[in-house]
Structures are given as C-alpha cells and as structure tokens.
Design an enzyme around this catalytic site. Structure first.
Site: not given
Ligand code: FPP
Length: 252
Positions: A22, A39, A133
């Site tokens: 997060d 992201h 893993l």
């Molecule tokens: C949270 O940040 C993250 C996500 C919604 C998921 C996206 C994650 C990635 C793209 C990285 C991992 C990738 C792979 C390939 C495993 P948020 O948008 O909820 O952040 P905020 O809470 O600050 O708004």
C-alpha cells in the site's frame, strides 16, 4: 550409511509471507507525481523484494497487486494498472526464471483483459519448474468471494452425495485453492506485512491468515526495501507463536 545434515536453517526459512503493498499513490503525490508514477515505482520495489525474499530463504511470497474492490477506482487508473501488470508479468517472468522463482497468479481470471490472461498463462508456464521461491501475485482477488465460492462448491459436493464429515480444514483449503486458481493449497501465512501506515486486512487471505503474525509499517510501498523486509523478519522471529496454546514457559 545415512548422514545427518548439521545445517541449521533460520526460523524464517520456508515461511509464507504475504504483503499488502500500500502507498504507491501517496508516495507519488508527496513528490508531485501522478499516481501512475507510484505504481511504476511499486513494480520496481516488488522486483527488489522478490530478490530479497529469495536471499532470505522465504518459501512463499504472496503480493496483493489488485483487489476485487480496486475495480471501483477511476477507469484510467484501472486500465493503466492492467497494462502495467501485463507488461510486468512479461518482463518479470524472465527475471523470475533466472532467480528460480515460480510465479503463479491467484484470484479471478474471467474479468481480466485477454492480453493479461495470456501473460499470466505464459509467466506460469515459463516458471513452472522453479523451486527457490513460490511467488504468488493476487490479481482481482477477494478472500471473502473465494470463501463463498468454495462453500458453494462444497454444497454442490454434498448434493452429489459427499458425506458432511469430509468438510475438514484440509478439504476446504483444497476448494479454496481451486477457486483462486492456485495449483494446490499453500501453507498458512506466517507473516503478513502491510506498508502505507494503514492497519487492516482489506479482504486479503482471511482464511490463510488465521494465525499470521501481523506487521504494519508506515513506509510507503515504493520506499520498502531489503532492510525493512529484514526488520519485519526479525520482528517475526521475536514473536512467540502459540496457536491458541499457552506460553512455552508455562507448558514446561
Ligand atoms: C497500492 O497503492 C498498490 C496497488 C493498488 C497495487 C499496485 C501494485 C503494483 C503495481 C506493484 C506490484 C506489481 C507487481 C507486478 C507485483 P495505492 O494506489 O493504494 O496507494 P495509496 O493508498 O497511497 O493511494
């Protein structure tokens, strides 16, 4: 003549770690960048943490990449995430292969774009023989929906004459694995990490986290590195896991 190994494995060897990644959006906003930059940085962190997890001897790592509730985000962000996940699976599956990481995706597949579904099939096939893993990436994942679906499958089995005493935790675990497209049930989560400062589970592996140790950090996901992972593992090692029993001292 049999030889006994004298190698002592650390207590974190082979464990299952789940991570709720997060804070991408807030990390980007605090730098005046668009959420998409967060992201992209999040993917770089995921790559580094997978390599750290291999070095730390973690057995299974489950990353929460897209929850079923994330469909409610603005369409441009959802579309950008789908594209990013597809591209990342494509590039990361090669790195996974080099690092001996088996990559599987858990969650629903029927609502994902066809190109992403194809990238998933490809990544899973390419890394199928890797053993260092097991990396599970949760996409369109809802633990509660999975539990409901598994319960529905079990009810169908009962209707077909399966005895009600077959409803063991193991059997239910198998049904859950099936509905989430897991090749087979994974061990329960030992350590659940959430970055970004919030302290909630957000519908992530509710069944598997029954006795997980929880670790929350205010670090935003793009800031989370090997040092933070090691810190989380040290905290995990310092906890006494009782699984409903009594402290070890009281038992002796
Ligand atoms: C949270 O940040 C993250 C996500 C919604 C998921 C996206 C994650 C990635 C793209 C990285 C991992 C990738 C792979 C390939 C495993 P948020 O948008 O909820 O952040 P905020 O809470 O600050 O708004």
């Amino acid at each position: 003549m049999s030889r006994t190994s004298t190698v002592t494995l650390p207590p974190t060897s082979g464990i299952h770690v789940g991570i709720i990644m997060d804070g991408n959006g807030r990390w980007a906003a605090s730098r005046g960048l668009p959420r998409s930059a967060g992201h992209h940085a999040g993917v770089r962190t995921a790559r580094a943490i997978v390599e750290s997890a291999v070095r730390a001897g973690i057995g299974t790592l489950t990353l929460y990449a897209f929850s079923s509730d994330n469909w409610s985000r603005p369409t441009p962000e959802v579309n950008a995430l789908m594209r990013l996940l597809r591209r990342s699976l494509h590039t990361e599956s090669k790195r996974c292969l080099e690092n001996g990481v088996r990559l599987t995706i858990v969650g629903r597949r029927d609502r994902l774009p066809a190109a992403l579904r194809a990238a998933i099939a490809d990544a899973e096939a390419v890394t199928a023989r890797c053993r260092n893993l097991h990396l599970r990436v949760a996409i369109d994942y809802s633990s509660r929906d999975g539990i409901l679906l598994a319960a529905e499958r079990y009810a169908q089995q009962i209707a077909r004459g399966v005895g009600p005493d077959s409803l063991t935790r193991e059997h239910f675990g198998e049904l859950l694995a099936e509905v989430h497209h897991d090749p087979r049930p994974v061990r329960d989560v030992d350590l659940l990490i959430r970055t970004g400062g919030e302290q909630r589970l957000s519908d992530f592996m509710l069944w598997e986290c029954a006795y997980a140790e929880l670790y929350f950090t205010s670090a935003m996901w793009p800031e989370f590195g090997e040092d933070e992972l090691r810190q989380a593992l040290r905290t995990f090692e310092s906890r006494e896991r009782r699984f409903g029993g009594v402290p070890a001292q009281a038992a002796s």
